[in-house]
Design a protein around this motif. Sequence first.
Motif, PDB file in Angstrom:
ATOM      1  N   ILE A  38      -9.914   6.226   3.842  1.00  0.00           N
ATOM      2  CA  ILE A  38      -8.489   5.970   3.662  1.00  0.00           C
ATOM      3  C   ILE A  38      -8.136   4.588   4.203  1.00  0.00           C
ATOM      4  O   ILE A  38      -7.304   3.863   3.633  1.00  0.00           O
ATOM      5  CB  ILE A  38      -7.642   7.050   4.372  1.00  0.00           C
ATOM      6  N   GLY A  39      -8.789   4.196   5.311  1.00  0.00           N
ATOM      7  CA  GLY A  39      -8.552   2.865   5.868  1.00  0.00           C
ATOM      8  C   GLY A  39      -8.909   1.767   4.880  1.00  0.00           C
ATOM      9  O   GLY A  39      -8.165   0.791   4.723  1.00  0.00           O
ATOM     10  N   VAL A  40     -10.023   1.935   4.185  1.00  0.00           N
ATOM     11  CA  VAL A  40     -10.436   0.963   3.175  1.00  0.00           C
ATOM     12  C   VAL A  40      -9.403   0.892   2.051  1.00  0.00           C
ATOM     13  O   VAL A  40      -9.044  -0.195   1.572  1.00  0.00           O
ATOM     14  CB  VAL A  40     -11.822   1.330   2.596  1.00  0.00           C
ATOM     15  N   VAL A  41      -8.905   2.060   1.634  1.00  0.00           N
ATOM     16  CA  VAL A  41      -7.894   2.112   0.568  1.00  0.00           C
ATOM     17  C   VAL A  41      -6.629   1.376   0.992  1.00  0.00           C
ATOM     18  O   VAL A  41      -6.057   0.588   0.224  1.00  0.00           O
ATOM     19  CB  VAL A  41      -7.565   3.576   0.198  1.00  0.00           C
ATOM     20  N   LEU A  42      -6.177   1.612   2.214  1.00  0.00           N
ATOM     21  CA  LEU A  42      -4.947   0.980   2.698  1.00  0.00           C
ATOM     22  C   LEU A  42      -5.105  -0.536   2.819  1.00  0.00           C
ATOM     23  O   LEU A  42      -4.192  -1.290   2.480  1.00  0.00           O
ATOM     24  CB  LEU A  42      -4.551   1.579   4.050  1.00  0.00           C
ATOM     25  N   ILE A  43      -6.268  -0.969   3.291  1.00  0.00           N
ATOM     26  CA  ILE A  43      -6.509  -2.417   3.389  1.00  0.00           C
ATOM     27  C   ILE A  43      -6.569  -3.037   1.999  1.00  0.00           C
ATOM     28  O   ILE A  43      -6.049  -4.138   1.761  1.00  0.00           O
ATOM     29  CB  ILE A  43      -7.804  -2.693   4.170  1.00  0.00           C
ATOM     30  N   ALA A  44      -7.186  -2.319   1.052  1.00  0.00           N
ATOM     31  CA  ALA A  44      -7.241  -2.810  -0.333  1.00  0.00           C
ATOM     32  C   ALA A  44      -5.836  -2.925  -0.920  1.00  0.00           C
ATOM     33  O   ALA A  44      -5.515  -3.882  -1.633  1.00  0.00           O
ATOM     34  CB  ALA A  44      -8.101  -1.873  -1.188  1.00  0.00           C
ATOM     35  N   LEU A  45      -4.983  -1.947  -0.608  1.00  0.00           N
ATOM     36  CA  LEU A  45      -3.596  -1.995  -1.069  1.00  0.00           C
ATOM     37  C   LEU A  45      -2.869  -3.188  -0.437  1.00  0.00           C
ATOM     38  O   LEU A  45      -2.050  -3.837  -1.098  1.00  0.00           O
ATOM     39  CB  LEU A  45      -2.878  -0.686  -0.723  1.00  0.00           C
ATOM     40  N   TYR A  51       1.577  -4.510   7.666  1.00  0.00           N
ATOM     41  CA  TYR A  51       1.722  -3.147   8.174  1.00  0.00           C
ATOM     42  C   TYR A  51       0.680  -2.218   7.560  1.00  0.00           C
ATOM     43  O   TYR A  51       0.072  -1.404   8.261  1.00  0.00           O
ATOM     44  CB  TYR A  51       3.135  -2.625   7.881  1.00  0.00           C
ATOM     45  N   LEU A  52       0.433  -2.348   6.250  1.00  0.00           N
ATOM     46  CA  LEU A  52      -0.593  -1.539   5.599  1.00  0.00           C
ATOM     47  C   LEU A  52      -1.970  -1.842   6.184  1.00  0.00           C
ATOM     48  O   LEU A  52      -2.775  -0.940   6.419  1.00  0.00           O
ATOM     49  CB  LEU A  52      -0.598  -1.801   4.088  1.00  0.00           C
ATOM     50  N   ALA A  53      -2.239  -3.128   6.395  1.00  0.00           N
ATOM     51  CA  ALA A  53      -3.528  -3.527   6.960  1.00  0.00           C
ATOM     52  C   ALA A  53      -3.698  -2.965   8.373  1.00  0.00           C
ATOM     53  O   ALA A  53      -4.788  -2.521   8.750  1.00  0.00           O
ATOM     54  CB  ALA A  53      -3.644  -5.049   6.979  1.00  0.00           C
ATOM     55  N   TYR A  54      -2.613  -2.966   9.143  1.00  0.00           N
ATOM     56  CA  TYR A  54      -2.661  -2.427  10.506  1.00  0.00           C
ATOM     57  C   TYR A  54      -3.039  -0.943  10.487  1.00  0.00           C
ATOM     58  O   TYR A  54      -3.930  -0.504  11.228  1.00  0.00           O
ATOM     59  CB  TYR A  54      -1.304  -2.611  11.189  1.00  0.00           C
ATOM     60  N   ILE A  55      -2.371  -0.165   9.619  1.00  0.00           N
ATOM     61  CA  ILE A  55      -2.684   1.261   9.522  1.00  0.00           C
ATOM     62  C   ILE A  55      -4.131   1.444   9.063  1.00  0.00           C
ATOM     63  O   ILE A  55      -4.858   2.317   9.544  1.00  0.00           O
ATOM     64  CB  ILE A  55      -1.730   1.963   8.536  1.00  0.00           C
ATOM     65  N   GLY A  56      -4.554   0.595   8.095  1.00  0.00           N
ATOM     66  CA  GLY A  56      -5.917   0.683   7.591  1.00  0.00           C
ATOM     67  C   GLY A  56      -6.957   0.397   8.658  1.00  0.00           C
ATOM     68  O   GLY A  56      -7.968   1.107   8.761  1.00  0.00           O
ATOM     69  N   VAL A  57      -6.721  -0.620   9.470  1.00  0.00           N
ATOM     70  CA  VAL A  57      -7.659  -0.974  10.542  1.00  0.00           C
ATOM     71  C   VAL A  57      -7.742   0.156  11.569  1.00  0.00           C
ATOM     72  O   VAL A  57      -8.830   0.505  12.053  1.00  0.00           O
ATOM     73  CB  VAL A  57      -7.235  -2.289  11.222  1.00  0.00           C
ATOM     74  N   MET A  58      -6.595   0.750  11.913  1.00  0.00           N
ATOM     75  CA  MET A  58      -6.594   1.868  12.845  1.00  0.00           C
ATOM     76  C   MET A  58      -7.420   3.029  12.305  1.00  0.00           C
ATOM     77  O   MET A  58      -8.140   3.702  13.047  1.00  0.00           O
ATOM     78  CB  MET A  58      -5.159   2.341  13.119  1.00  0.00           C
ATOM     79  N   ALA A  59      -7.326   3.257  10.982  1.00  0.00           N
ATOM     80  CA  ALA A  59      -8.103   4.334  10.361  1.00  0.00           C
ATOM     81  C   ALA A  59      -9.589   4.002  10.360  1.00  0.00           C
ATOM     82  O   ALA A  59     -10.440   4.875  10.566  1.00  0.00           O
ATOM     83  CB  ALA A  59      -7.607   4.580   8.938  1.00  0.00           C
TER      84      ALA A  59
END
Length: 207
Positions: free
Chosen positions: A193-200, A83-91
């Motif tokens: 922010i997308g990079v941060v979310l994918i890293a998380l 789910y985090l990766a999905y939000i990150g990719v969208m960003a």
Amino acid sequence: MSYLDEFLLIAISHFFAVASPGPDFALVLKQSIQKGRNNALVTSAGIATGILVHVSYCVLGVAIVISQSPTLFAVLKYLAAAYLAYIGVMALRSKPASHQSEQVLAQTESESMVKAFSRGFLVNALNPKATLFFLSLFTLVISVDTPILIQAGYGMYMAVATLVWFSFLSLVLSREKVRAFFLKAGHWFDRGIGVVLIALAVRVVLV
């Protein structure tokens, strides 16, 4: 008063946990800058509601099952990471914003309130870091002799405290000058922010 020491320990532990940077903070930051104050506040309410999920399974004893089942916990981790990766990719796919009227922007934000709440709820409810925190809290800090109603009261406090903290951040980060500063970077900020979310998401899987 007999549970005051226990409550204070919980309150202090929760404060440091909720104040530490993580998926919740990254999401509120993104919502505050990109969508504005109302969306960020609704997202904060979703995050706070997500805490009640963790409290519920801890009070009901499901926490013991989760702690004894590596497979179940692994499934939760991968769901959260996805789910985090999905939000990150969208960003990351964010494009330069087009000029829109204030009326259209207001309508867009109003229509996305349910989505904003569900996004905050899912990020917290699926957060394995939160799962580990509550597992530790309810198995190591809170006594087995503490009545269920008292434990539920602890949970309500943590939900309200979380709402207050992220609402405060939302009010600060969504101020006109703060938003203007971040919005100068436009889509580059969203991609950051997308990079941060994918890293998380990667960190969730690896931890």
